[in-house]
Design an enzyme around this catalytic site. Structure first.
Site, PDB file in Angstrom:
ATOM      1  N   SER A 114       1.570 -10.634   7.349  1.00  0.00           N
ATOM      2  CA  SER A 114       0.366  -9.602   7.306  1.00  0.00           C
ATOM      3  C   SER A 114       0.828  -8.434   8.177  1.00  0.00           C
ATOM      4  O   SER A 114       1.091  -8.624   9.443  1.00  0.00           O
ATOM      5  CB  SER A 114      -0.847 -10.240   7.600  1.00  0.00           C
ATOM      6  OG  SER A 114      -1.652  -9.357   7.859  1.00  0.00           O
TER       7      SER A 114
ATOM      8  N   GLU B 192       1.040  -1.097   0.027  1.00  0.00           N
ATOM      9  CA  GLU B 192       0.154  -0.053  -0.084  1.00  0.00           C
ATOM     10  C   GLU B 192       0.890   1.052   0.165  1.00  0.00           C
ATOM     11  O   GLU B 192       0.552   2.124  -0.712  1.00  0.00           O
ATOM     12  CB  GLU B 192      -0.815   0.011   1.075  1.00  0.00           C
ATOM     13  CG  GLU B 192      -1.748   1.171   1.234  1.00  0.00           C
ATOM     14  CD  GLU B 192      -2.575   1.464   2.685  1.00  0.00           C
ATOM     15  OE1 GLU B 192      -2.925   0.568   3.484  1.00  0.00           O
ATOM     16  OE2 GLU B 192      -2.743   2.625   2.985  1.00  0.00           O
TER      17      GLU B 192
ATOM     18  N   SER C 213      -6.754  -9.718   7.102  1.00  0.00           N
ATOM     19  CA  SER C 213      -6.864 -10.767   5.940  1.00  0.00           C
ATOM     20  C   SER C 213      -7.221 -12.134   6.557  1.00  0.00           C
ATOM     21  O   SER C 213      -6.705 -13.167   5.682  1.00  0.00           O
ATOM     22  CB  SER C 213      -5.629 -10.651   5.011  1.00  0.00           C
ATOM     23  OG  SER C 213      -4.544 -10.863   5.990  1.00  0.00           O
TER      24      SER C 213
HETATM   25  S1  SF4 Z   1     -10.775  -1.756   5.141  1.00  0.00           S
HETATM   26 FE1  SF4 Z   1      -9.222  -2.991   5.027  1.00  0.00          FE
HETATM   27  S2  SF4 Z   1      -8.233  -2.829   3.010  1.00  0.00           S
HETATM   28 FE2  SF4 Z   1      -9.582  -1.062   3.280  1.00  0.00          FE
HETATM   29  S3  SF4 Z   1      -8.104   0.377   4.453  1.00  0.00           S
HETATM   30 FE3  SF4 Z   1      -9.285  -0.888   5.908  1.00  0.00          FE
HETATM   31  S4  SF4 Z   1      -8.058  -2.299   6.476  1.00  0.00           S
HETATM   32 FE4  SF4 Z   1      -7.306  -1.716   4.673  1.00  0.00          FE
END
Ligand code: SF4
Length: 591
Positions: free
Chosen positions: A220, A126, A265
């Protein structure tokens, strides 16, 4: 041992959306779906996704024709997205909407001439995407100490990796405010609220339990951070496990309370397996009244005793609604029939139940032969009792048994497979729930009539059939909602996986409300002319049947975030409507 599972444990909205999208497109893309990096950080799920033709894109290999590229929840840098567009394959943007918001903030302030300072972990997917959006204006910091190494800025915008630790972010923000007191500083705390809530709950939970288990992939970032928080706060041992097999029971066996949290996840079925493994250790290695009750409950639940008993209660209601006398042989036949059919269904489908509950899978594996014997003996008793009761009931039960048994068997000959992809009834999408509800509706509505030697196709008969069908169908949908993640990963097509969770919930609410309205209106309009018994009593019998539906409505509202799905007593919640139906029928008779 008391096991406390964090409410926020498991897939977040962004990851769920990306996984759903990948599985949806896997069915439409003959060449498969290629994701920009691992879709989630969980090796077991990645393996299953691979079986569904969802794999990680390898830039060094050619992408097969008719395949789709899916940008995962972390997002990618704009130039990377452009390079994918140039390849010519369809692109599905699975970037989490929250990450997209950070992209927009970066673009906006960069275009206004601000330097973009990003708090995040170097190398995280990210963060690489965020740096791509910031371009030359971007600066990455990981801790307050890094702020000292930044150059001077006239205008500065601070944003964050969405899964960054919020306390560290606040420290960095404070340091920036102090150091750039003369500059124009914009602070955008772009930490995802899901991450925030998860971290807060982990902190709060870890402080009040004797030990913590953090479940999730070792690679993760957000799970690592949860483990870090738990270690900081929890006074007892903290274990960071990827699967249930990594639990070190010895280290926690004396603990009275164990908290469990999981990264964004980590799929629900993996969390459930860890919870069930702990319960298994606790039940098998410790003895006490509490564990005995829990073991007994699990045994009855795994044997399908609750659902079979529910059928008996609904049979009682059916008899009362249709003005027949319920009797013991009818109850026995239905109890044994549903017990044997649910057992057979689970035994014939054993491998696929793995993702719906470890304890159930383990139980069925360990006692396969005995369970087959119980199912066989139950069927023999069903046929024997119905034979004694009369030939028409015997025919009905023979047909019902055959229909239940052949559901899983391959009945389509090989030469026909060129025109149909279905080898058995179970292969027809959404068929299981429909067939089960039909079996409930037909058997429980018409069995009292067949036993009484009459066949009545009145409006009351159809109302009774519809009520039973709906109660049984809703039970199946509630279980499908619980198992949605596992079903999607296994490629099982249920109404819930096809239509989607939100739409199914809305449809269930509408169905329940319409059914309640019908049950109240029907007796008022149609029953006064009913010839069999007193209209007032009949009216009461039908109207009171709104109670099980009302219960389901309340249950669905309460369980909208699937909180009950993780309860050890889920089966009782999902099957209570059957018992309420029987009790209401009894109540109508005594009032
Ligand atoms: S909803 Fe999940 S994927 Fe989206 S920003 Fe939050 S932690 Fe990250």
């Amino acid at each position: 041992m008391k096991i406390i599972l964090a409410q926020t444990a498991g897939f977040c909205m962004g990851v769920k959306r990306a996984v759903d999208s990948a599985l949806e497109h896997a069915g439409k893309s003959p060449g498969g779906v290629f994701t920009t990096g691992p879709l989630i950080h969980n090796n077991q799920t990645i393996e299953m996704l691979r079986e569904r033709k969802v794999t990680t894109l390898d830039e060094s290999l050619p992408i097969p024709p008719q395949s789709t590229i899916l940008i995962r929840a972390h997002g990618v840098a704009p130039d990377v997205e452009k390079s994918y567009q140039n390849i010519g394959h369809p692109i599905v943007d699975g970037t989490c909407p929250t990450v997209k918001t950070v992209h927009k903030v970066i673009e906006k302030y960069k275009n206004m001439g601000y330097a973009i300072v990003i708090t995040g972990d170097e190398g995280h997917a990210e963060v690489i995407g965020l740096q791509g959006y910031a371009g030359n204006a971007g600066y990455l910091v990981h801790s307050p100490a890094d702020v000292d190494r930044l150059p001077h800025f006239e205008k500065l915008c601070l944003v964050s990796q969405t899964t960054f630790d919020k306390i560290t972010f606040d420290e960095v923000a404070q340091k920036i405010k102090d150091r750039y007191a003369q500059s124009e500083v914009v602070i955008k705390k772009t930490i995802c609220s899901a991450t925030d809530q998860r971290q807060n709950e982990t902190r709060e939970l870890a402080a009040r339990v004797d030990a913590m288990l953090v479940v999730g992939g070792k690679n993760s970032a957000n799970t690592k951070r949860l483990a870090h928080i738990a270690r900081e706060v929890c006074k007892g041992p903290v274990q960071y496990v990827e699967t249930e097999s990594e639990i070190d029971w010895r280290a926690i066996e004396r603990c009275k309370t164990v908290g469990i949290t999981a990264g964004a996840s980590t799929p629900n079925w993996m969390i459930n397996r860890v919870v069930e493994q702990l319960e298994f250790f606790d039940q098998t290695k410790k003895k006490g009244a509490h564990t005995t009750v829990r073991s007994l409950f699990n045994l009855l639940s795994n044997l399908n005793v609750f659902v079979a008993s529910g059928a008996v209660f609904v049979y009682y209601a059916s008899c009362k609604l249709q003005c027949f006398q319920p009797d013991i042989p009818g109850m026995a036949i239905l109890f044994l029939y549903f017990l044997s059919m649910y057992l057979w269904n689970s035994l014939a489908n054993l491998e696929s139940t793995k993702h719906q509950g470890l304890s159930r899978f383990r139980f069925y594996h360990a006692h396969k032969t005995r369970l087959f014997a119980i199912a066989g003996i139950s069927i023999a008793f069903v046929l024997f009792i119905s034979f004694i009761q009369g030939k028409y009931l015997f025919y009905l039960m023979v047909f019902s048994v055959i229909a239940g048994l052949v559901y899983h068997l391959t009945i389509v000959p090989k030469f026909l497979l060129t025109i149909t992809r279905y080898k058995s009834l179970k292969d027809i999408p959404t068929s299981r729930d429909l067939f089960v509800a039909l079996a409930w509706g037909i058997l429980i509505t018409f069995m009292p009539q067949v036993m009484a030697g009459v066949l009545v196709f009145s409006l009351s008969t159809w109302f009774c059939f519809s009520l039973i069908f709906i109660l049984a169908y809703l039970r199946s949908l509630i279980f499908d909602l619980r198992d949605i993640e596992g079903d999607r990963i296994m490629g099982r097509e249920t109404l819930v996986t096809i239509i989607g969770e939100n739409r199914i919930r809305t449809a269930i609410h509408i169905l329940i409300l319409c059914s309640i309205a019908s049950l109240i209106i029907y007796p008022l309009i149609f029953l006064p002319g009913h010839p069999r018994v007193s209209p007032a009593r009949d009216s009461m019998s039908f109207s009171l049947q709104a109670a099980p539906l009302l219960y389901l409505f309340i249950f669905m509202m309460w369980n909208k975030d699937n909180r009950a799905s993780r309860s050890a007593f889920f089966n009782i919640f999902a099957e209570a409507q059957f018992f309420i139906s029987g009790l209401c029928a009894w109540l109508a008779g005594v009032v």
